[in-house]
Motif scaffolding. Structure first.
Motif, PDB file in Angstrom:
ATOM      1  N   LEU A   5       0.740  -1.228   0.126  1.00  0.00           N
ATOM      2  CA  LEU A   5       0.006  -0.044   0.116  1.00  0.00           C
ATOM      3  C   LEU A   5       0.770   1.197  -0.019  1.00  0.00           C
ATOM      4  O   LEU A   5       1.664   1.466   0.840  1.00  0.00           O
ATOM      5  CB  LEU A   5      -1.067  -0.064   1.312  1.00  0.00           C
ATOM      6  N   TYR A   6       0.414   2.141  -0.935  1.00  0.00           N
ATOM      7  CA  TYR A   6       1.624   3.168  -1.368  1.00  0.00           C
ATOM      8  C   TYR A   6       0.850   4.543  -0.499  1.00  0.00           C
ATOM      9  O   TYR A   6      -0.518   4.910  -0.766  1.00  0.00           O
ATOM     10  CB  TYR A   6       1.801   3.642  -2.575  1.00  0.00           C
ATOM     11  N   GLN A   7       1.167   5.137   0.518  1.00  0.00           N
ATOM     12  CA  GLN A   7       0.635   6.172   1.282  1.00  0.00           C
ATOM     13  C   GLN A   7       1.614   7.445   0.792  1.00  0.00           C
ATOM     14  O   GLN A   7       2.776   7.219   1.072  1.00  0.00           O
ATOM     15  CB  GLN A   7       0.878   6.101   2.550  1.00  0.00           C
ATOM     16  N   ILE A   8       1.036   8.588   0.160  1.00  0.00           N
ATOM     17  CA  ILE A   8       1.863   9.582  -0.339  1.00  0.00           C
ATOM     18  C   ILE A   8       1.172  10.924   0.259  1.00  0.00           C
ATOM     19  O   ILE A   8       0.267  11.220   0.190  1.00  0.00           O
ATOM     20  CB  ILE A   8       1.819   9.773  -1.763  1.00  0.00           C
ATOM     21  N   ARG A  28      -9.843   3.608 -13.364  1.00  0.00           N
ATOM     22  CA  ARG A  28     -10.821   2.340 -12.758  1.00  0.00           C
ATOM     23  C   ARG A  28      -9.966   2.033 -11.432  1.00  0.00           C
ATOM     24  O   ARG A  28     -10.783   1.261 -10.775  1.00  0.00           O
ATOM     25  CB  ARG A  28     -10.954   1.344 -13.719  1.00  0.00           C
ATOM     26  N   GLN A  29      -8.759   2.370 -11.297  1.00  0.00           N
ATOM     27  CA  GLN A  29      -8.038   1.858 -10.159  1.00  0.00           C
ATOM     28  C   GLN A  29      -8.456   2.612  -8.970  1.00  0.00           C
ATOM     29  O   GLN A  29      -8.978   3.729  -9.045  1.00  0.00           O
ATOM     30  CB  GLN A  29      -6.548   2.087 -10.159  1.00  0.00           C
ATOM     31  N   LYS A  30      -8.773   2.173  -7.652  1.00  0.00           N
ATOM     32  CA  LYS A  30      -9.180   2.848  -6.557  1.00  0.00           C
ATOM     33  C   LYS A  30      -7.977   3.578  -5.988  1.00  0.00           C
ATOM     34  O   LYS A  30      -7.052   3.221  -5.814  1.00  0.00           O
ATOM     35  CB  LYS A  30      -9.612   1.745  -5.236  1.00  0.00           C
ATOM     36  N   MET A  31      -8.370   4.742  -5.503  1.00  0.00           N
ATOM     37  CA  MET A  31      -7.326   5.685  -4.855  1.00  0.00           C
ATOM     38  C   MET A  31      -8.235   6.392  -3.726  1.00  0.00           C
ATOM     39  O   MET A  31      -9.315   6.884  -3.975  1.00  0.00           O
ATOM     40  CB  MET A  31      -6.923   6.763  -5.807  1.00  0.00           C
ATOM     41  N   LEU A  32      -7.493   6.594  -2.621  1.00  0.00           N
ATOM     42  CA  LEU A  32      -8.157   7.129  -1.466  1.00  0.00           C
ATOM     43  C   LEU A  32      -7.606   8.322  -1.050  1.00  0.00           C
ATOM     44  O   LEU A  32      -6.365   8.539  -1.101  1.00  0.00           O
ATOM     45  CB  LEU A  32      -8.234   6.154  -0.239  1.00  0.00           C
ATOM     46  N   ILE A  33      -8.134   9.519  -0.735  1.00  0.00           N
ATOM     47  CA  ILE A  33      -7.746  10.735  -0.622  1.00  0.00           C
ATOM     48  C   ILE A  33      -8.383  11.201   0.707  1.00  0.00           C
ATOM     49  O   ILE A  33      -9.582  11.209   0.923  1.00  0.00           O
ATOM     50  CB  ILE A  33      -7.774  12.002  -1.606  1.00  0.00           C
ATOM     51  N   GLU A  46      -3.736   6.984  -0.831  1.00  0.00           N
ATOM     52  CA  GLU A  46      -3.340   5.824  -0.823  1.00  0.00           C
ATOM     53  C   GLU A  46      -3.688   5.071  -1.950  1.00  0.00           C
ATOM     54  O   GLU A  46      -4.931   5.190  -2.385  1.00  0.00           O
ATOM     55  CB  GLU A  46      -4.053   5.314   0.312  1.00  0.00           C
ATOM     56  N   THR A  47      -2.750   4.324  -2.402  1.00  0.00           N
ATOM     57  CA  THR A  47      -3.224   3.333  -3.640  1.00  0.00           C
ATOM     58  C   THR A  47      -2.264   2.195  -3.536  1.00  0.00           C
ATOM     59  O   THR A  47      -1.029   2.189  -3.081  1.00  0.00           O
ATOM     60  CB  THR A  47      -2.946   4.186  -4.935  1.00  0.00           C
ATOM     61  N   ARG A  48      -2.659   1.352  -4.394  1.00  0.00           N
ATOM     62  CA  ARG A  48      -1.892   0.118  -4.560  1.00  0.00           C
ATOM     63  C   ARG A  48      -1.161   0.046  -5.831  1.00  0.00           C
ATOM     64  O   ARG A  48      -0.378  -1.025  -6.279  1.00  0.00           O
ATOM     65  CB  ARG A  48      -2.835  -1.141  -4.463  1.00  0.00           C
TER      66      ARG A  48
END
Length: 77
Positions: A5-8, A28-33, A46-48
């Motif tokens: 999990l990449y947290q930026i 279409r990829q999930k991304m959480l802000i 956050e993204t994978r």
């Protein structure tokens, strides 16, 4: 699937660059802000997706990257 999990962390004024990269690489990829808990002018993305995370860090020099080894949780109802 990717277990990393990449947290930026980055300033909120650079959020448009993040969204532009997201539409270019994989919309279409999930991304959480989420807003940062420590300061009001920072957000955490956050993204994978490896390519998306590397593009964000490349385009925004002040961004800070943290990699977490976290398995994907599946909930079946």
């Amino acid at each position: 699937m990717n277990e990393v999990l990449y947290q930026i962390g980055l300033p909120i004024e650079n959020l448009s660059t993040v969204l532009m990269n997201w539409t270019c690489y994989e919309p279409r990829q999930k991304m959480l802000i989420t807003p940062s808990c420590k300061t009001a002018d920072l957000v955490v993305v956050e993204t994978r997706h490896f390519e998306l995370a590397s593009a964000i860090v490349r385009d925004i020099p002040v961004a800070r990257l943290a990699e977490l080894k976290q398995r994907i949780k599946e909930v079946k109802l």
